[in-house]
Design a protein around this motif. Structure first.
Motif, PDB file in Angstrom:
ATOM      1  N   ASP A   8      25.849  47.162  96.130  1.00 52.72           N
ATOM      2  CA  ASP A   8      25.843  47.089  94.678  1.00 52.72           C
ATOM      3  C   ASP A   8      24.431  46.782  94.206  1.00 52.72           C
ATOM      4  OD1 ASP A   8      28.617  47.435  94.475  1.00 52.72           O
ATOM      5  OD2 ASP A   8      28.966  45.298  94.784  1.00 52.72           O
ATOM      6  N   GLN A   9      24.122  47.206  93.012  1.00 52.72           N
ATOM      7  CA  GLN A   9      22.803  46.962  92.431  1.00 52.72           C
ATOM      8  C   GLN A   9      22.596  45.466  92.211  1.00 52.72           C
ATOM      9  OE1 GLN A   9      20.562  49.382  91.823  1.00 52.72           O
ATOM     10  NE2 GLN A   9      19.067  47.935  91.088  1.00 52.72           N
ATOM     11  N   LEU A  10      21.459  44.961  92.644  1.00 56.04           N
ATOM     12  CA  LEU A  10      21.119  43.553  92.433  1.00 56.04           C
ATOM     13  C   LEU A  10      20.513  43.381  91.046  1.00 56.04           C
ATOM     14  CD1 LEU A  10      19.511  42.736  95.877  1.00 56.04           C
ATOM     15  CD2 LEU A  10      21.733  41.997  95.068  1.00 56.04           C
ATOM     16  N   GLY A  11      20.896  42.305  90.388  1.00 57.66           N
ATOM     17  CA  GLY A  11      20.367  42.008  89.063  1.00 57.66           C
ATOM     18  C   GLY A  11      19.013  41.320  89.138  1.00 57.66           C
ATOM     19  N   PRO A  12      18.338  41.211  87.997  1.00 61.69           N
ATOM     20  CA  PRO A  12      17.000  40.595  87.963  1.00 61.69           C
ATOM     21  C   PRO A  12      16.970  39.154  88.473  1.00 61.69           C
ATOM     22  CG  PRO A  12      17.506  41.644  85.865  1.00 61.69           C
ATOM     23  CD  PRO A  12      18.748  41.713  86.696  1.00 61.69           C
ATOM     24  N   LEU A  13      17.968  38.346  88.108  1.00 59.63           N
ATOM     25  CA  LEU A  13      17.982  36.960  88.570  1.00 59.63           C
ATOM     26  C   LEU A  13      18.240  36.889  90.069  1.00 59.63           C
ATOM     27  CD1 LEU A  13      17.783  33.956  88.016  1.00 59.63           C
ATOM     28  CD2 LEU A  13      20.212  33.973  87.400  1.00 59.63           C
ATOM     29  N   GLU A  14      19.114  37.743  90.565  1.00 58.30           N
ATOM     30  CA  GLU A  14      19.384  37.778  92.003  1.00 58.30           C
ATOM     31  C   GLU A  14      18.119  38.154  92.778  1.00 58.30           C
ATOM     32  OE1 GLU A  14      23.948  39.168  91.076  1.00 58.30           O
ATOM     33  OE2 GLU A  14      22.488  40.650  91.744  1.00 58.30           O
ATOM     34  N   LEU A  15      17.415  39.151  92.290  1.00 63.26           N
ATOM     35  CA  LEU A  15      16.171  39.570  92.943  1.00 63.26           C
ATOM     36  C   LEU A  15      15.112  38.473  92.873  1.00 63.26           C
ATOM     37  CD1 LEU A  15      15.998  43.269  91.755  1.00 63.26           C
ATOM     38  CD2 LEU A  15      16.353  42.463  94.096  1.00 63.26           C
ATOM     39  N   ARG A  16      15.021  37.819  91.737  1.00 64.50           N
ATOM     40  CA  ARG A  16      14.025  36.748  91.583  1.00 64.50           C
ATOM     41  C   ARG A  16      14.318  35.595  92.550  1.00 64.50           C
ATOM     42  NH1 ARG A  16      12.312  33.554  86.061  1.00 64.50           N
ATOM     43  NH2 ARG A  16      10.429  32.630  86.919  1.00 64.50           N
ATOM     44  N   CYS A  17      15.571  35.201  92.632  1.00 64.99           N
ATOM     45  CA  CYS A  17      15.939  34.112  93.538  1.00 64.99           C
ATOM     46  C   CYS A  17      15.720  34.506  94.996  1.00 64.99           C
ATOM     47  CB  CYS A  17      17.386  33.692  93.295  1.00 64.99           C
ATOM     48  SG  CYS A  17      17.651  32.831  91.725  1.00 64.99           S
ATOM     49  N   LEU A  18      16.059  35.741  95.360  1.00 62.45           N
ATOM     50  CA  LEU A  18      15.814  36.200  96.729  1.00 62.45           C
ATOM     51  C   LEU A  18      14.318  36.219  97.031  1.00 62.45           C
ATOM     52  CD1 LEU A  18      18.335  39.141  97.198  1.00 62.45           C
ATOM     53  CD2 LEU A  18      18.337  36.948  98.404  1.00 62.45           C
ATOM     54  N   SER A  19      13.510  36.648  96.068  1.00 66.10           N
ATOM     55  CA  SER A  19      12.057  36.681  96.264  1.00 66.10           C
ATOM     56  C   SER A  19      11.509  35.270  96.475  1.00 66.10           C
ATOM     57  CB  SER A  19      11.365  37.330  95.062  1.00 66.10           C
ATOM     58  OG  SER A  19      11.679  38.692  94.993  1.00 66.10           O
ATOM     59  N   LEU A  20      12.002  34.324  95.699  1.00 70.99           N
ATOM     60  CA  LEU A  20      11.562  32.939  95.867  1.00 70.99           C
ATOM     61  C   LEU A  20      12.017  32.383  97.214  1.00 70.99           C
ATOM     62  CD1 LEU A  20      12.211  31.638  92.251  1.00 70.99           C
ATOM     63  CD2 LEU A  20       9.978  31.879  93.364  1.00 70.99           C
ATOM     64  N   ALA A  21      13.236  32.704  97.606  1.00 72.10           N
ATOM     65  CA  ALA A  21      13.738  32.251  98.913  1.00 72.10           C
ATOM     66  C   ALA A  21      12.901  32.846 100.043  1.00 72.10           C
ATOM     67  CB  ALA A  21      15.205  32.637  99.078  1.00 72.10           C
ATOM     68  N   ALA A  22      12.488  34.088  99.878  1.00 75.59           N
ATOM     69  CA  ALA A  22      11.660  34.748 100.892  1.00 75.59           C
ATOM     70  C   ALA A  22      10.310  34.049 101.037  1.00 75.59           C
ATOM     71  CB  ALA A  22      11.456  36.213 100.529  1.00 75.59           C
ATOM     72  N   ARG A  23       9.875  33.376  99.987  1.00 72.37           N
ATOM     73  CA  ARG A  23       8.608  32.645 100.015  1.00 72.37           C
ATOM     74  C   ARG A  23       8.801  31.188 100.431  1.00 72.37           C
ATOM     75  NH1 ARG A  23       8.257  36.638  96.461  1.00 72.37           N
ATOM     76  NH2 ARG A  23       6.291  37.744  96.182  1.00 72.37           N
ATOM     77  N   GLY A  24      10.004  30.869 100.899  1.00 69.76           N
ATOM     78  CA  GLY A  24      10.264  29.532 101.422  1.00 69.76           C
ATOM     79  C   GLY A  24      10.695  28.508 100.405  1.00 69.76           C
ATOM     80  N   ARG A  25      10.989  28.941  99.181  1.00 67.32           N
ATOM     81  CA  ARG A  25      11.412  27.994  98.159  1.00 67.32           C
ATOM     82  C   ARG A  25      12.864  27.580  98.396  1.00 67.32           C
ATOM     83  NH1 ARG A  25       6.863  29.799  97.127  1.00 67.32           N
ATOM     84  NH2 ARG A  25       5.729  29.412  95.211  1.00 67.32           N
ATOM     85  N   THR A  26      13.145  26.313  98.218  1.00 66.15           N
ATOM     86  CA  THR A  26      14.522  25.825  98.272  1.00 66.15           C
ATOM     87  C   THR A  26      15.172  26.077  96.915  1.00 66.15           C
ATOM     88  OG1 THR A  26      13.962  23.618  97.473  1.00 66.15           O
ATOM     89  CG2 THR A  26      13.836  23.990  99.877  1.00 66.15           C
ATOM     90  N   ARG A  27      16.464  25.860  96.865  1.00 65.21           N
ATOM     91  CA  ARG A  27      17.165  26.024  95.579  1.00 65.21           C
ATOM     92  C   ARG A  27      16.640  25.020  94.554  1.00 65.21           C
ATOM     93  NH1 ARG A  27      22.999  28.361  96.920  1.00 65.21           N
ATOM     94  NH2 ARG A  27      22.460  29.352  98.868  1.00 65.21           N
ATOM     95  N   LEU A  28      16.318  23.817  94.994  1.00 64.98           N
ATOM     96  CA  LEU A  28      15.746  22.816  94.089  1.00 64.98           C
ATOM     97  C   LEU A  28      14.377  23.259  93.591  1.00 64.98           C
ATOM     98  CD1 LEU A  28      16.098  20.061  92.743  1.00 64.98           C
ATOM     99  CD2 LEU A  28      15.134  19.017  94.793  1.00 64.98           C
ATOM    100  N   ASP A  29      13.543  23.819  94.471  1.00 63.81           N
ATOM    101  CA  ASP A  29      12.240  24.358  94.063  1.00 63.81           C
ATOM    102  C   ASP A  29      12.424  25.440  93.001  1.00 63.81           C
ATOM    103  OD1 ASP A  29      10.906  22.783  95.968  1.00 63.81           O
ATOM    104  OD2 ASP A  29      10.875  24.398  97.463  1.00 63.81           O
ATOM    105  N   MET A  30      13.402  26.326  93.247  1.00 63.85           N
ATOM    106  CA  MET A  30      13.659  27.422  92.303  1.00 63.85           C
ATOM    107  C   MET A  30      14.021  26.875  90.934  1.00 63.85           C
ATOM    108  SD  MET A  30      15.911  30.071  94.529  1.00 63.85           S
ATOM    109  CE  MET A  30      15.578  30.235  96.284  1.00 63.85           C
ATOM    110  N   MET A  31      14.862  25.856  90.912  1.00 66.20           N
ATOM    111  CA  MET A  31      15.274  25.254  89.647  1.00 66.20           C
ATOM    112  C   MET A  31      14.070  24.662  88.920  1.00 66.20           C
ATOM    113  SD  MET A  31      18.012  22.197  88.929  1.00 66.20           S
ATOM    114  CE  MET A  31      16.864  20.928  89.467  1.00 66.20           C
ATOM    115  N   ARG A  32      13.242  23.963  89.656  1.00 63.19           N
ATOM    116  CA  ARG A  32      12.060  23.339  89.042  1.00 63.19           C
ATOM    117  C   ARG A  32      11.049  24.373  88.546  1.00 63.19           C
ATOM    118  NH1 ARG A  32      11.454  18.748  93.688  1.00 63.19           N
ATOM    119  NH2 ARG A  32      12.960  17.283  92.818  1.00 63.19           N
ATOM    120  N   GLU A  33      10.849  25.445  89.320  1.00 62.56           N
ATOM    121  CA  GLU A  33       9.849  26.455  88.961  1.00 62.56           C
ATOM    122  C   GLU A  33      10.300  27.383  87.833  1.00 62.56           C
ATOM    123  OE1 GLU A  33       8.296  28.616  92.344  1.00 62.56           O
ATOM    124  OE2 GLU A  33       8.249  26.797  93.537  1.00 62.56           O
ATOM    125  N   THR A  34      11.599  27.577  87.700  1.00 59.96           N
ATOM    126  CA  THR A  34      12.082  28.563  86.743  1.00 59.96           C
ATOM    127  C   THR A  34      12.810  27.972  85.552  1.00 59.96           C
ATOM    128  OG1 THR A  34      14.205  28.819  87.864  1.00 59.96           O
ATOM    129  CG2 THR A  34      12.406  30.261  88.589  1.00 59.96           C
TER     130      THR A  34
END
Length: 71
Positions: A8-34
Motif C-alpha cells: 500500500d502507498q505510504l503516507g507522508p507521516l509514515e515516510l517521515r517517521c521511517l526516515s527518522l528511524a533510519a537515521r537512528g532516532r527513537t520515537r521520543l526523539d521523533m516526538m521532540r524533533e517534530t
C-alpha cells in the motif's frame, strides 16, 4: 509484479517517521524533533510496518530503503 505493486502507498507521516528511524532516532526523539504527538508517531510506524509487510520497525526501514522511499 514488483514489490512496490504489492504494498500500500505510504503516507507522508509514515515516510517521515521511517526516515527518522533510519537515521537512528527513537520515537521520543521523533516526538521532540517534530512536535508530533507520540500516539501519532506510534500509529504511523505501525501502519508503515503493516503496509511494508514487515515484522518489525528494523525490517520496515530496510524494506523502505530498498524501495528507495526514504529521503
Amino acid at each position: 509484479m514488483s514489490m512496490t505493486d504489492r504494498i500500500d502507498q505510504l503516507g507522508p507521516l509514515e515516510l517521515r517517521c521511517l526516515s527518522l528511524a533510519a537515521r537512528g532516532r527513537t520515537r521520543l526523539d521523533m516526538m521532540r524533533e517534530t512536535d508530533i504527538p507520540m500516539e501519532r508517531i506510534d500509529q504511523a510506524l505501525e501502519t508503515a510496518i503493516r503496509k511494508l509487510k514487515a515484522s518489525n520497525l528494523a525490517e520496515a526501514v530496510f524494506r523502505a530503503a530498498r524501495l528507495d522511499l526514504l529521503s
